[in-house]
Write a protein that holds these residues in place. Structure first.
Motif, mmCIF file in Angstrom:
data_model
loop_
_atom_site.group_PDB
_atom_site.id
_atom_site.type_symbol
_atom_site.label_atom_id
_atom_site.label_comp_id
_atom_site.label_asym_id
_atom_site.label_seq_id
_atom_site.Cartn_x
_atom_site.Cartn_y
_atom_site.Cartn_z
ATOM 1 N N LYS A 105 4.897 27.779 -43.859
ATOM 2 C CA LYS A 105 6.042 26.990 -44.316
ATOM 3 C C LYS A 105 6.996 26.719 -43.156
ATOM 4 N N GLN A 106 7.216 27.713 -42.299
ATOM 5 C CA GLN A 106 8.090 27.525 -41.145
ATOM 6 C C GLN A 106 7.517 26.490 -40.179
ATOM 7 N N ARG A 107 6.209 26.522 -39.956
ATOM 8 C CA ARG A 107 5.572 25.524 -39.081
ATOM 9 C C ARG A 107 5.741 24.117 -39.647
ATOM 10 N N GLU A 108 5.536 23.990 -40.963
ATOM 11 C CA GLU A 108 5.681 22.667 -41.580
ATOM 12 C C GLU A 108 7.123 22.165 -41.482
ATOM 13 N N GLU A 109 8.099 23.050 -41.703
ATOM 14 C CA GLU A 109 9.506 22.654 -41.598
ATOM 15 C C GLU A 109 9.858 22.252 -40.168
ATOM 16 N N LYS A 110 9.353 23.004 -39.200
ATOM 17 C CA LYS A 110 9.620 22.682 -37.805
ATOM 18 C C LYS A 110 8.998 21.333 -37.438
ATOM 19 N N GLN A 111 7.772 21.113 -37.909
ATOM 20 C CA GLN A 111 7.101 19.825 -37.654
ATOM 21 C C GLN A 111 7.883 18.684 -38.297
ATOM 22 N N LYS A 112 8.382 18.908 -39.486
ATOM 23 C CA LYS A 112 9.147 17.871 -40.195
ATOM 24 C C LYS A 112 10.449 17.571 -39.463
ATOM 25 N N GLU A 113 11.147 18.598 -38.968
ATOM 26 C CA GLU A 113 12.389 18.407 -38.214
ATOM 27 C C GLU A 113 12.131 17.612 -36.930
ATOM 28 N N ILE A 114 11.033 17.924 -36.264
ATOM 29 C CA ILE A 114 10.697 17.206 -35.027
ATOM 30 C C ILE A 114 10.442 15.736 -35.331
ATOM 31 N N LEU A 115 9.691 15.450 -36.398
ATOM 32 C CA LEU A 115 9.400 14.059 -36.748
ATOM 33 C C LEU A 115 10.661 13.315 -37.161
ATOM 34 N N GLU A 116 11.547 13.968 -37.894
ATOM 35 C CA GLU A 116 12.788 13.304 -38.318
ATOM 36 C C GLU A 116 13.690 13.005 -37.131
ATOM 37 N N SER A 117 13.743 13.921 -36.171
ATOM 38 C CA SER A 117 14.599 13.686 -35.002
ATOM 39 C C SER A 117 14.027 12.583 -34.112
ATOM 40 N N LYS A 118 12.745 12.378 -34.080
ATOM 41 C CA LYS A 118 12.137 11.355 -33.236
ATOM 42 C C LYS A 118 12.246 9.963 -33.837
ATOM 43 N N LEU A 119 12.288 9.844 -35.132
ATOM 44 C CA LEU A 119 12.206 8.536 -35.761
ATOM 45 C C LEU A 119 13.562 7.973 -36.201
ATOM 46 N N LYS A 120 14.663 8.421 -35.624
ATOM 47 C CA LYS A 120 15.973 7.889 -36.001
ATOM 48 C C LYS A 120 16.250 6.598 -35.222
ATOM 49 N N PRO A 121 16.830 5.615 -35.889
ATOM 50 C CA PRO A 121 17.181 4.385 -35.172
ATOM 51 C C PRO A 121 18.356 4.643 -34.220
ATOM 52 N N LYS A 122 18.364 3.927 -33.081
ATOM 53 C CA LYS A 122 19.389 4.153 -32.066
ATOM 54 C C LYS A 122 20.004 2.826 -31.642
ATOM 55 N N GLY A 123 21.184 2.910 -31.109
ATOM 56 C CA GLY A 123 21.836 1.750 -30.508
ATOM 57 C C GLY A 123 22.233 0.687 -31.503
ATOM 58 N N HIS A 124 21.945 -0.593 -31.151
ATOM 59 C CA HIS A 124 22.355 -1.715 -32.008
ATOM 60 C C HIS A 124 21.600 -1.735 -33.330
ATOM 61 N N LEU A 125 20.390 -1.137 -33.401
ATOM 62 C CA LEU A 125 19.659 -1.062 -34.660
ATOM 63 C C LEU A 125 20.387 -0.151 -35.641
ATOM 64 N N LEU A 126 21.021 0.865 -35.138
ATOM 65 C CA LEU A 126 21.790 1.787 -35.985
ATOM 66 C C LEU A 126 23.032 1.074 -36.549
ATOM 67 N N LEU A 127 23.717 0.287 -35.688
ATOM 68 C CA LEU A 127 24.906 -0.425 -36.121
ATOM 69 C C LEU A 127 24.574 -1.546 -37.092
ATOM 70 N N SER A 128 23.480 -2.248 -36.888
ATOM 71 C CA SER A 128 23.121 -3.351 -37.788
ATOM 72 C C SER A 128 22.630 -2.821 -39.133
ATOM 73 N N GLY A 129 22.156 -1.609 -39.178
ATOM 74 C CA GLY A 129 21.677 -1.021 -40.417
ATOM 75 C C GLY A 129 22.804 -0.632 -41.349
ATOM 76 N N ARG A 130 24.032 -0.424 -40.819
ATOM 77 C CA ARG A 130 25.156 -0.010 -41.653
ATOM 78 C C ARG A 130 25.755 -1.195 -42.407
ATOM 79 N N LYS A 131 25.647 -2.369 -41.917
ATOM 80 C CA LYS A 131 26.298 -3.534 -42.530
ATOM 81 C C LYS A 131 25.647 -3.968 -43.775
#
Length: 131
Positions: A105-131
């Protein structure tokens, strides 16, 4: 000194049986009986357990408690030790199963955290997503 040859050994063995009460037996009678006992569903050792072995040696007419025999006391102690070993082994197995599940379970949670941190939108894509 030379070792005796096979023919000499055979002669010596045949002489041993003729010289008196000592004998040299090469057959195995016990195995025949064991096969018969196994085929008929009987225990290997008939004195290992049963009403004659597990019960008391005698009973009082007035229903008083009879003392435990020495053989029965040894058998009870041996079975108590077996039970303790079995319980200890079961506890260790349960601990190992739970530990493995927690690690998985700990391995799966760690893997999930790594995937979530890698797939976040950044920069202008993050700002355009809020509007």
């Amino acid at each position: 000194m030379a070792l005796p040859t096979i023919s000499k050994l055979g002669f010596e063995l045949s002489r041993i049986g003729q010289n008196g009460p000592r004998s040299f037996v090469t057959s195995c009678c016990c195995l025949v009986e064991q096969d018969w006992r196994y085929k008929n569903g009987l225990p290997r050792n008939p004195n290992a357990y049963g009403p004659l072995t597990d019960g008391r040696d005698f009973t009082f007419v007035d229903q008083r408690v009879t003392p435990i025999g020495a053989g029965q006391l040894k058998r009870l102690e041996k079975h108590r030790i077996y039970a303790e070993k079995i319980l200890q082994t079961v506890k260790e197995m349960n601990f190992a199963i739970e530990r493995r599940a927690n690690l998985q379970k700990q391995r799966e949670e760690k893997q999930k955290e790594i995937l979530e941190s890698k797939l976040k939108p950044k920069g202008h894509l993050l700002l355009s997503g809020r509007k």
